[in-house]
Design an enzyme around this catalytic site. Structure first.
Site, PDB file in Angstrom:
ATOM      1  N   SER A  35       0.730  -6.456   1.476  1.00 11.81           N
ATOM      2  CA  SER A  35       0.874  -7.910   1.474  1.00 11.81           C
ATOM      3  C   SER A  35       2.333  -8.322   1.371  1.00 11.81           C
ATOM      4  CB  SER A  35       0.082  -8.512   0.300  1.00 11.81           C
ATOM      5  OG  SER A  35      -1.293  -8.285   0.445  1.00 11.81           O
ATOM      6  N   GLN A  59      -4.741 -15.649   2.546  1.00 10.65           N
ATOM      7  CA  GLN A  59      -4.359 -15.796   3.946  1.00 10.65           C
ATOM      8  C   GLN A  59      -4.419 -17.260   4.377  1.00 10.65           C
ATOM      9  OE1 GLN A  59      -6.722 -13.088   6.275  1.00 10.65           O
ATOM     10  NE2 GLN A  59      -5.718 -11.271   5.453  1.00 10.65           N
ATOM     11  N   ASP A  77     -10.505  -6.473  -2.290  1.00  5.81           N
ATOM     12  CA  ASP A  77     -10.259  -5.280  -1.486  1.00  5.81           C
ATOM     13  C   ASP A  77     -10.677  -3.995  -2.184  1.00  5.81           C
ATOM     14  OD1 ASP A  77      -9.274  -6.613   0.707  1.00  5.81           O
ATOM     15  OD2 ASP A  77      -7.174  -6.449   0.115  1.00  5.81           O
ATOM     16  N   ARG A 111     -18.541  -4.746   4.656  1.00  5.85           N
ATOM     17  CA  ARG A 111     -18.356  -3.729   3.618  1.00  5.85           C
ATOM     18  C   ARG A 111     -19.534  -3.605   2.665  1.00  5.85           C
ATOM     19  NH1 ARG A 111     -11.844  -4.846   2.658  1.00  5.85           N
ATOM     20  NH2 ARG A 111     -11.180  -3.615   4.480  1.00  5.85           N
ATOM     21  N   ARG A 141     -10.503   0.884   4.126  1.00  4.81           N
ATOM     22  CA  ARG A 141     -10.909   0.858   2.711  1.00  4.81           C
ATOM     23  C   ARG A 141     -12.249   1.556   2.495  1.00  4.81           C
ATOM     24  NH1 ARG A 141      -6.692  -1.369   0.742  1.00  4.81           N
ATOM     25  NH2 ARG A 141      -5.736  -3.240   1.647  1.00  4.81           N
TER      26      ARG A 141
END
Length: 425
Positions: free
Chosen positions: A22, A168, A314, A345, A387
């Site tokens: 980031s 974001q 995350d 996910r 991830r």
């Protein structure tokens, strides 16, 4: 590419993880918009951050790379030129969404796209406020998906009430606000990562923060800076969780960013019974940094949700692995955002851990896991999600027999040295 993971009884050692993804993105962005030279040390040489560099080069910014050092010759807010080709964000949602704010503020024509995964991730959440500011967009599903054509310039500041807590979205609107007339403000439902706010302040741009609201005055000029990028906490999370899960482990991850908006995982692991300590605390370019020492312990299940979720979104894939091996029930709620990441996910982790013998119940906004469960080695697939791949590698360290993770090259997006570090511990 296939990653093979052998089980280990424990892990020990001191390691460094790559630079924060980031912060690396934002350092390139602010260095390009600044006037004069910026130097970035510890830059993450991953695929996502490289996309941001390529896009700014397409807009006329001179950027030199020597290892983990990046030098940028910034041209100021009015210095970008119309790109001669389509800007390609690859798999990087950060590149796409933050650049949309910058493209919206510039009086030229541009087109931005991404890979097949990114072209199916929602962009309407940033297009909507940018249209309110005066930018025009043309694209699929009412300009909700990439590729997007942008006609920018002539923006007016707005007071934007964001429906989601998203760094974001917040960053995109604030970056557009740099180019807009008047004041631009963003109000979030809960606090998301604040790297953009810290970077603005570090580069000398005044902002006003009050509770969940942050505002910026358009047109403020700023000069280049030297930025030291700390180790990425989201990358460190896999080493930290692996050490916490394996009794007898003792691992220190050096020079990691410990911004409070990022380290929700540490709070959850501590609640689960992990032995974690922050050592050698310090500050670099307004970002807190520390060495994180973790010792293995028997973990217990917990409930996770609410305002904590944006601070560990995350890390939920690897946290799911921890929950499988913890004593008792773990329930994760309010994490519907996981459905629109590089993969779904929630569904992906449940499916792949199922191959390893774990039973995981999926919810529309999370997961329920009853533990402890024993994992067995299996052939798993990353689904192109870095991830997910690394979370499955952590599961493989605790399993009986070898675990193979197919399509593991996606790990290079954020953690190019992951395999080497895991094998050396």
């Amino acid at each position: 590419m296939e990653l093979k993971i052998q089980p280990k009884p424990f892990i020990r050692g001191k390691v460094k993880v790559p630079g924060d993804k980031s912060i690396s993105h934002r350092a390139v962005i602010f260095g390009s918009l600044a006037e004069g030279t910026s130097e970035i040390e510890g830059f993450l040489q991953g695929e996502d951050c490289s996309r941001t560099i390529t896009c700014f080069r397409e807009m006329g910014i001179c950027i030199d790379i020597e290892g983990e050092k990046v030098t940028i010759q910034g041209k100021g807010l009015q210095g970008l030129k119309e790109p001669g080709d389509v800007l390609d964000a690859g798999n990087s949602g950060t590149t796409a969404r933050l650049l949309l704010g910058i493209l919206a503020g510039n009086p030229f024509y541009s087109v931005i796209t991404g890979d097949s995964s990114l072209r199916n991730r929602p962009m309407g959440r940033v297009v909507n406020p940018l249209e309110q500011m005066g930018a025009r967009f043309y694209g699929r599903i009412k300009s909700g998906l990439l590729p997007l054509t942008v006609i920018g310039g002539d923006l007016n500041g707005i007071n934007y009430q964001s429906p989601v807590a998203s760094a974001q979205v917040k960053s995109c609107v604030l970056l557009a606000g740099l180019f807009a007339r008047g004041v631009t403000s963003v109000i979030e439902p809960t606090l998301s990562r604040d790297h953009t706010e810290k970077m603005l302040q570090y580069f000398g741009v005044p902002i006003n923060k009050q509770d969940l609201k942050v505002e910026i005055q358009g047109g403020y000029r700023f000069s280049g800076k030297r930025v030291k990028v700390p180790g990425d906490f989201s990358s460190a999370a896999y080493i930290i969780t692996a050490a916490a899960l394996l009794p007898g482990s003792d691992v220190t991850v050096l020079n990691v960013g410990v911004n409070p908006t990022r380290i929700g995982l540490l709070e959850v692991l501590a609640d689960m019974g992990a032995d974690i300590a922050l050592e050698n605390k310090r500050l670099e370019n307004m970002e807190p940094i520390a060495d994180i020492r973790v010792k293995g312990a028997q973990l217990k299940g917990v409930s996770i949700g609410g305002s904590l979720i944006p601070r560990l979104i995350d890390e939920i894939p690897v946290l799911t692995v921890a929950a499988v091996l913890a004593q008792g029930k773990t329930e994760i709620r309010d994490a519907a955002e996981l459905r629109v990441k590089e993969s779904d996910r929630i569904a992906t982790m449940a499916h792949e851990l199922g191959k390893m013998g774990a039973g995981v119940e999926t919810l529309s906004d999370g997961l329920i896991i009853n533990g402890p469960q024993k994992l067995k080695g299996a052939s798993c697939n990353s689904h192109g999600d870095h991830r997910v791949a690394m979370a499955l590698a952590v599961a493989g360290l605790t399993a009986k027999r070898e675990t193979c993770i197919k399509d593991s090259q996606c790990i290079n997006i954020s953690f190019p040295d992951f395999e080497d570090i895991i094998k050396k511990l």
